[in-house]
Design an enzyme around this catalytic site. Structure first.
Site, PDB file in Angstrom:
ATOM      1  N   HIS A  23       0.207  45.519  29.682  1.00 26.47           N
ATOM      2  CA  HIS A  23       1.545  45.812  29.175  1.00 26.47           C
ATOM      3  C   HIS A  23       2.350  44.535  28.948  1.00 26.47           C
ATOM      4  CE1 HIS A  23       1.809  50.313  29.737  1.00 26.47           C
ATOM      5  NE2 HIS A  23       0.671  50.017  30.342  1.00 26.47           N
ATOM      6  N   ASP A 126       9.247  48.089  27.905  1.00 30.63           N
ATOM      7  CA  ASP A 126       8.015  48.847  28.031  1.00 30.63           C
ATOM      8  C   ASP A 126       8.314  50.341  28.146  1.00 30.63           C
ATOM      9  OD1 ASP A 126       4.916  48.380  28.858  1.00 30.63           O
ATOM     10  OD2 ASP A 126       5.742  50.092  29.957  1.00 30.63           O
TER      11      ASP A 126
END
Length: 208
Positions: A23, A126
């Site tokens: 991520h 995110d």
């Protein structure tokens, strides 16, 4: 020493990654892309997680890209983790992974405080930083979202709730499905489809 290109930066963006290399590394690539277009980028990271990209910052800034790291301390003691464990790839057990998940929630408050103080023009967060949507709304700025899934997968998930037509199973055990918003008819493997379709319908969608 900051270059003239850096001094002329107008837009300021705060990038908020999740505690996993799959991520925060891709999000850092997006950060570089934005910086290459003249955006003043601030990337929030814990000290250990920044090791993946920290050494490249001087080179990037010398090239005229303005990227800086705003460090936030990982709550190791609060969640009962060793000080060198700060992301999911470091976890060696489900228990340890659970503690990292908990740490991610504990990081919300200090990160929100940093963003409020910085007053950026936008947030790029995110998908797991779900609270960033409300934070951006509070500040009156746009919020971009990073998804680890491919774009097609996101389209399929969005479309799966509004299936237009089910045409049955072929000889390969694939279910033929026409999904709204997708031009071509898609195929889903029957065992997977059985998990998706849990209720009958007029089109013949069943639990399998």
């Amino acid at each position: 020493m900051e270059s003239k290109a850096i001094e002329k930066c107008k837009l300021k963006g705060y990038f908020l990654p999740y505690l996993a290399p799959s991520h925060y590394i891709p999000l850092f690539q997006f950060a570089k892309l934005f910086a290459s277009r003249g955006v003043h980028v601030t990337f929030v990271s814990t000290p250990r997680n920044s090791l993946s990209f920290r050494d490249s910052l001087e080179l990037l800034n010398n090239l005229g890209l303005h990227i800086e790291i705003d460090y936030v301390d990982f709550p190791s003691k609060e969640v009962g983790l060793p000080e060198d464990i700060e992301n999911l790839s470091d976890a060696t057990s489900l228990e340890m992974a659970g503690k990292i998940y908990k740490a991610a929630f504990l990081l919300q408050a200090p990160i929100e405080a940093k963003v409020r103080a910085a007053k950026p023009d936008f947030i790029f967060a995110d998908m797991h930083c779900f609270w960033a949507t409300d934070l951006a709304a509070e500040l009156g700025i746009p919020r971009l979202i990073y998804h680890a899934r491919a774009y097609f997968a996101l389209c399929a998930v969005e479309a799966i709730d509004s299936i237009e037509k089910f045409t049955g199973e072929n000889s390969f055990g694939l279910w033929q499905i026409k999904m709204k918003g997708l031009l071509k008819q898609q195929q889903i493997w029957r065992p997977l489809a059985s998990k998706i379709f849990t209720a009958g319908s007029e089109d013949g969608l069943t639990d399998g």
